[in-house]
Design a protein around this motif. Sequence first.
Motif, short mmCIF file in Angstrom:
data_model
loop_
_atom_site.label_atom_id
_atom_site.label_comp_id
_atom_site.label_asym_id
_atom_site.label_seq_id
_atom_site.Cartn_x
_atom_site.Cartn_y
_atom_site.Cartn_z
N VAL A 30 43.35 5.92 70.32
CA VAL A 30 42.30 4.89 70.39
C VAL A 30 42.89 3.48 70.29
CG1 VAL A 30 40.18 4.04 69.26
CG2 VAL A 30 40.59 6.50 69.42
N HIS A 31 44.09 3.38 69.71
CA HIS A 31 44.71 2.07 69.44
C HIS A 31 45.38 1.43 70.64
CE1 HIS A 31 47.71 5.16 69.01
NE2 HIS A 31 48.71 4.28 68.96
N PHE A 32 45.60 2.16 71.74
CA PHE A 32 46.30 1.59 72.89
C PHE A 32 45.39 0.68 73.71
CE2 PHE A 32 48.95 5.52 72.36
CZ PHE A 32 50.13 4.85 72.02
N GLY A 33 45.78 -0.59 73.79
CA GLY A 33 45.02 -1.55 74.59
C GLY A 33 45.64 -1.70 75.98
N ILE B 290 42.96 -7.24 67.61
CA ILE B 290 44.31 -6.83 68.02
C ILE B 290 45.26 -6.91 66.83
CG2 ILE B 290 46.28 -7.41 69.50
CD1 ILE B 290 44.19 -8.35 71.60
N TYR B 291 45.97 -5.81 66.59
CA TYR B 291 46.88 -5.73 65.46
C TYR B 291 48.25 -6.32 65.79
CZ TYR B 291 49.90 -3.56 61.93
OH TYR B 291 50.82 -3.34 60.94
N HIS C 185 48.99 -4.44 74.10
CA HIS C 185 48.31 -4.80 72.86
C HIS C 185 47.91 -3.54 72.09
CE1 HIS C 185 47.35 -9.13 74.15
NE2 HIS C 185 48.08 -9.19 73.05
N ILE C 186 48.11 -3.58 70.78
CA ILE C 186 47.73 -2.48 69.90
C ILE C 186 46.49 -2.90 69.11
CG2 ILE C 186 48.45 -0.97 68.01
CD1 ILE C 186 50.05 -0.56 70.65
N ILE C 187 45.45 -2.08 69.18
CA ILE C 187 44.18 -2.39 68.51
C ILE C 187 44.26 -2.03 67.02
CG2 ILE C 187 41.71 -1.76 68.43
CD1 ILE C 187 42.01 -1.20 71.53
N ASN C 188 43.66 -2.86 66.19
CA ASN C 188 43.62 -2.63 64.75
C ASN C 188 42.60 -1.52 64.45
OD1 ASN C 188 43.09 -2.73 61.97
ND2 ASN C 188 43.58 -4.92 61.87
N LEU C 189 43.09 -0.34 64.14
CA LEU C 189 42.22 0.82 63.95
C LEU C 189 41.35 0.75 62.70
CD1 LEU C 189 44.35 3.86 65.20
CD2 LEU C 189 42.52 2.63 66.38
#
Length: 263
Positions: free
Chosen positions: A14-17, A31-32, A39-43
């Motif tokens: 789910v974290h892969f942007g 975005i983490y 970009h990696i999403i802040n889970l």
Amino acid sequence: MEKVEVKELLEAGVHFGHLTRKWNPNMAPYIYMERNGIHIINLYKTAAKIQETSEALAKIAASGKKILFVATKKQAKDIVAAKAGAVNQPYITERWPGGMLTNFVTIRKAVKKMATIDRMKKDGTFNSLSKKERLQVDRLRAKLEKNLGSISDMTRLPGALFVVDIMREHIAIKEAQKLNIPIFAMVDTNSDPREVDYLIPANDDASKSIDKVLSIVTSAVADGLNERKAERAEKDAKSQKGEAKAAPAKPAEKTAVADQEEE
């Protein structure tokens, strides 16, 4: 309500942007970090938003309103059809019919046309048509079923929209905005979160990610429906109890002895 585990979201990807060059700056708060140009999403924020979204959807379901699920991209179609169908909610997985919401009366006419054809087949009218006419009617029925079959029970506008990929479903988004229908959506890093009322920052391209988010969301909808069912049962029970109390008691029948005494 199903608990949202960050570990499970991570395992589902789910974290892969999107690629960093394709990002929408309005997604910055969710975005983490950036890794290998992606970009990696802040889970943790995703988990909080899923919780918030789930609670709101459960309330809508409990109120008796329908939630229309929209996802026409290949990797989401079957998942949405299965998950939404399991909780008896309408869904659109083929091309969005223009005016689906803003011209709902016309859409309802098309659905009624489908019901008319079904009646013709039941009462034998269909068999009285020529072979060519039967073929035309069958083709029309198949086309209507493909585009509108899943919304045949939707007699009024939905109480909310749940969208996978708001960029792809921009027409649906615009129609819902025009009618002030609340919009819930999975929003990736390339989209504008301001377009929706409730967002779930998440990878909207991978089937595992879509499946995970939809599982949690539809579980909340099921909870809302069960709550409504329980309230109705309680209401019916109270109503029956009240009716029983209000019913006049039958007068006691006189015994044979009493009758003789009166004589």
